[in-house]
Design an enzyme around this catalytic site. Structure first.
Site, PDB file in Angstrom:
ATOM      1  N   GLY A  12       0.840  -1.200   0.000  1.00 52.88           N
ATOM      2  CA  GLY A  12       0.000   0.000   0.000  1.00 52.88           C
ATOM      3  C   GLY A  12       0.871   1.244   0.000  1.00 52.88           C
ATOM      4  CB  THR A  14       0.596   4.276  -4.311  1.00 52.04           C
ATOM      5  OG1 THR A  14      -0.423   3.273  -4.181  1.00 52.04           O
ATOM      6  CG2 THR A  14       1.711   3.750  -5.186  1.00 52.04           C
ATOM      7  N   GLY A  15      -0.370   4.716  -0.979  1.00 52.95           N
ATOM      8  CA  GLY A  15      -1.542   5.201  -0.232  1.00 52.95           C
ATOM      9  C   GLY A  15      -1.234   6.356   0.712  1.00 52.95           C
ATOM     10  CG  ASP A  16      -3.969   9.583   2.985  1.00 51.10           C
ATOM     11  OD1 ASP A  16      -3.490  10.459   2.239  1.00 51.10           O
ATOM     12  OD2 ASP A  16      -4.585   9.810   4.042  1.00 51.10           O
ATOM     13  CG  LEU A  17      -0.600   4.757   7.296  1.00 48.12           C
ATOM     14  CD1 LEU A  17      -1.284   5.556   8.393  1.00 48.12           C
ATOM     15  CD2 LEU A  17      -0.595   3.287   7.651  1.00 48.12           C
ATOM     16  CE  LYS A 148      -8.990   2.078  13.166  1.00 45.03           C
ATOM     17  NZ  LYS A 148      -9.170   3.525  13.175  1.00 45.03           N
ATOM     18  CG  ASP A 177      -4.452   1.458  19.382  1.00 42.80           C
ATOM     19  OD1 ASP A 177      -4.256   2.700  19.364  1.00 42.80           O
ATOM     20  OD2 ASP A 177      -5.520   0.963  19.766  1.00 42.80           O
ATOM     21  CG  HIS A 178      -2.429   6.253  15.731  1.00 47.22           C
ATOM     22  ND1 HIS A 178      -3.700   5.871  15.417  1.00 47.22           N
ATOM     23  CD2 HIS A 178      -2.506   7.581  15.985  1.00 47.22           C
ATOM     24  CE1 HIS A 178      -4.507   6.910  15.479  1.00 47.22           C
ATOM     25  NE2 HIS A 178      -3.808   7.981  15.832  1.00 47.22           N
ATOM     26  CE  LYS A 182      -2.762   9.832  19.439  1.00 46.86           C
ATOM     27  NZ  LYS A 182      -2.472  10.814  18.411  1.00 46.86           N
ATOM     28  CD  GLU A 216     -11.042  12.449  15.100  1.00 48.87           C
ATOM     29  OE1 GLU A 216     -10.317  12.762  14.150  1.00 48.87           O
ATOM     30  OE2 GLU A 216     -11.633  11.367  15.179  1.00 48.87           O
ATOM     31  CG  HIS A 240      -7.451   4.691  18.743  1.00 47.31           C
ATOM     32  ND1 HIS A 240      -6.444   3.888  18.284  1.00 47.31           N
ATOM     33  CD2 HIS A 240      -7.972   5.286  17.641  1.00 47.31           C
ATOM     34  CE1 HIS A 240      -6.353   4.003  16.960  1.00 47.31           C
ATOM     35  NE2 HIS A 240      -7.276   4.840  16.552  1.00 47.31           N
TER      36      HIS A 240
HETATM   37  C1  BG6 Z   1      -7.866   6.815  13.480  1.00 46.81           C
HETATM   38  C2  BG6 Z   1      -9.277   6.882  13.012  1.00 46.81           C
HETATM   39  O1  BG6 Z   1      -7.569   5.532  13.968  1.00 46.81           O
HETATM   40  O2  BG6 Z   1      -7.650   7.759  14.499  1.00 46.81           O
HETATM   41  C3  BG6 Z   1      -9.626   8.286  12.542  1.00 46.81           C
HETATM   42  O3  BG6 Z   1      -9.506   5.958  11.969  1.00 46.81           O
HETATM   43  C4  BG6 Z   1      -9.294   9.281  13.606  1.00 46.81           C
HETATM   44  O4  BG6 Z   1     -10.992   8.373  12.193  1.00 46.81           O
HETATM   45  C5  BG6 Z   1      -7.879   9.095  14.101  1.00 46.81           C
HETATM   46  O5  BG6 Z   1      -9.447  10.562  13.049  1.00 46.81           O
HETATM   47  C6  BG6 Z   1      -7.592   9.981  15.293  1.00 46.81           C
HETATM   48  O6  BG6 Z   1      -6.231   9.942  15.571  1.00 46.81           O
HETATM   49  P1  BG6 Z   1      -5.488  11.159  16.241  1.00 46.81           P
HETATM   50  O7  BG6 Z   1      -4.082  10.682  16.429  1.00 46.81           O
HETATM   51  O8  BG6 Z   1      -5.609  12.321  15.312  1.00 46.81           O
HETATM   52  O9  BG6 Z   1      -6.219  11.392  17.526  1.00 46.81           O
END
Ligand code: BG6
Length: 489
Positions: A12, A14-17, A148, A177-178, A182, A216, A240
């Site tokens: 992936g 070429t994708g956004d991530l 995910k 799980d990003h 943090k 958000e 998260h």
């Molecule tokens: C992602 C979700 O896992 O987390 C998004 O798919 C969400 O919808 C994002 O905007 C929020 O992450 P962060 O780091 O900006 O709080």
């Protein structure tokens, strides 16, 4: 510490991530000398790109980083591209050939990271093809990084897990799980376990409730199609938010090793009081944003967004009350809320301590507030302790004061979540990745809620205005127990 020499294969690419997070993170690691000169990244995707096109894209993706400079071109030269069809065995054979060549070229002893940054339906087949075609049979190590969503309910997650477990062992699988990357999420553990003053009070005798808010301002943007099938519950809560709950509630691990920490987190998830279908609406509130005004501009409602059903039943906001039925937490609600198009972009934990058994200042027009420990996760990073102190004037009355610790002074140089997680994966440290047991328990908990909500149409949607803090029912959820959401700016 420099990471072992390895090749990262990004599916992936070429994708956004890849563009927004992965390339910049790898660049920062490179600039910080955490990756040796001997490394390569292989990007694979459907498009027929050349190495040059790919490298150009990589350079573009890092061009706004403060440390961008003459290194960028050298950095990009480590990137290689292979057009790839994930369903075609020949693609894997070509990749295997390329990886062997690159192992030689960069003196890499067969260490490989396969990073799946693409549509989840391909996770299983890719994993098994990698194994079947011998890409994991090297002298070095192989690791699989998975983005995910990890399934869309317990059954699909289990099926996916079985597929990938045929090819990779649990300790080779890094489920991202990003939030776990943090800074201030990682800090929860340190705040709790490196301070005697908090740990002693960290229980139902002294804490009245804990609140986790992740709000958000953005709407669903161009992700309508994905979001329609996930909603806030699957998009944010299942992963998260549940991870943050587990870190706040877990027992002190006997050691700071991945296994010990994960097993304490698992115990929290096992102690979560499960909610029956009939009780869902007593414990959870769902919302969907309507139109509104944000930053002086009119914005459209969720149902008007691209690729969204005009009668959509999808929740863009969730609030909930989680009860952890164990000795430490019995009786202490963990309130959670998350949503799109809310007043501000902010993630925060508020720990509210119980009121004193007796208020000596009650009759003296004192503004006696409960003690709060606020953990600011983003955009500010830090902690604030809310206390009461004497008012300068007016005799024996009290006034709220705040002790502030701000961690975000050097934001430019603090690593990003993805940077930390890629680094950990290269070092083989799985602490901040989710174990299958956590994923499974979290799905089991969330499944009842999503099933109940998919069966019962929300007749009141849209029920909150863009730019607000969600539907009023979310306030009622706390008011029932005599609490309210703290807005702690
Ligand atoms: C992602 C979700 O896992 O987390 C998004 O798919 C969400 O919808 C994002 O905007 C929020 O992450 P962060 O780091 O900006 O709080």
């Amino acid at each position: 510490q420099q990471t072992p020499k390895s090749i990262i294969v990004i599916f992936g690419a070429t994708g956004d991530l890849a563009k927004r997070k992965l390339f910049p993170s790898i660049f920062r690691l490179y600039r910080e000398n955490k990756i040796s000169e001997d490394f390569a990244v292989v990007g694979v995707a459907r498009r027929e790109w050349s190495n040059e096109e790919f490298r150009g894209n990589v350079q573009k993706s890092i061009s706004n980083l403060p440390t961008f400079g003459k290194d960028a071109e050298k950095f990009a030269s480590h990137f290689h591209y292979l057009p790839f069809d994930v369903t075609n065995i020949e693609s894997y054979q070509n990749l295997n050939g390329l990886l062997s060549e690159l192992d030689e070229q960069y003196n890499v002893p067969g260490n490989r990271i396969f990073y799946l940054a693409m549509a989840p339906e391909f996770f299983g087949p890719i994993a098994s093809n990698l194994k079947q075609e011998g890409l994991t049979a090297t002298k070095g190590w192989s690791r699989l990084v998975i983005e995910k969503p990890f399934g869309h309910d317990y059954d699909s997650a289990e099926e996916l897990n079985e597929q990938i477990r045929h090819a990779f062992d649990e300790d080779q699988i890094y489920r991202i799980d990003h939030y776990l990357g943090k800074e201030m999420v990682q800090n929860i553990e340190v705040i709790r376990f490196a301070n005697s003053m908090f740990e002693a009070l960290w229980n139902n005798q002294y804490i009245s409730n804990i609140q986790i808010t992740s709000s958000e301002t953005l709407g669903v943007e161009d992700r309508g199609r994905y979001y329609e099938s996930s909603g806030a519950l699957l998009d944010m809560v299942q992963n998260h938010i549940m991870q943050v709950v587990a870190l706040l509630a877990m027992e002190p691990p006997i050691k700071l090793t991945p296994d010990e920490i994960r097993s304490e987190k698992v115990k929290v998830l096992r102690a979560l009081r499960s909610v029956t279908a009939e009780e869902v609406n007593d414990y959870f509130v769902r919302g969907q944003y309507g139109k509104g005004v944000m930053d002086g501009e009119e914005v459209i409602g969720y149902r008007e967004e691209n690729a969204v059903d005009p009668e959509s039943n999808t929740a863009t906001f969730v609030a909930g009350k989680l009860m952890i039925d164990n000795f430490r937490w019995a009786g202490v609600p963990f309130y959670i809320r998350t949503g799109k198009r809310m007043t501000e972009k902010s993630t925060e934990v508020v720990v509210q301590f119980k009121d004193l058994p007796m208020n000596l200042y009650r009759d003296k027009s004192a503004d006696l507030q409960p003690n709060l420990l606020v953990i600011h996760i983003q955009p500010d990073e830090g902690i604030t302790l809310h206390l009461n102190a004497k008012k300068e004037t007016g005799g024996a009355t009290s006034t709220p004061v705040k002790l502030d610790y701000n961690n975000s002074s050097d934001k430019m140089n603090t690593p990003e979540a993805y940077e930390r997680l890629i680094y950990d994966c290269m070092l083989g440290d799985a602490t901040n990745f989710t174990h299958w047991d956590e994923v499974a328990l979290s799905w089991k908990f969330v499944d009842t809620i999503s099933e109940a909500w998919s069966k019962e149409k929300a007749t009141n949607f849209p029920n909150y205005e863009s730019g607000s803090m969600g539907p009023k029912e979310s306030d009622k959820l706390l008011a029932e127990n005599g609490f309210h959401w703290w807005s702690v700016k």
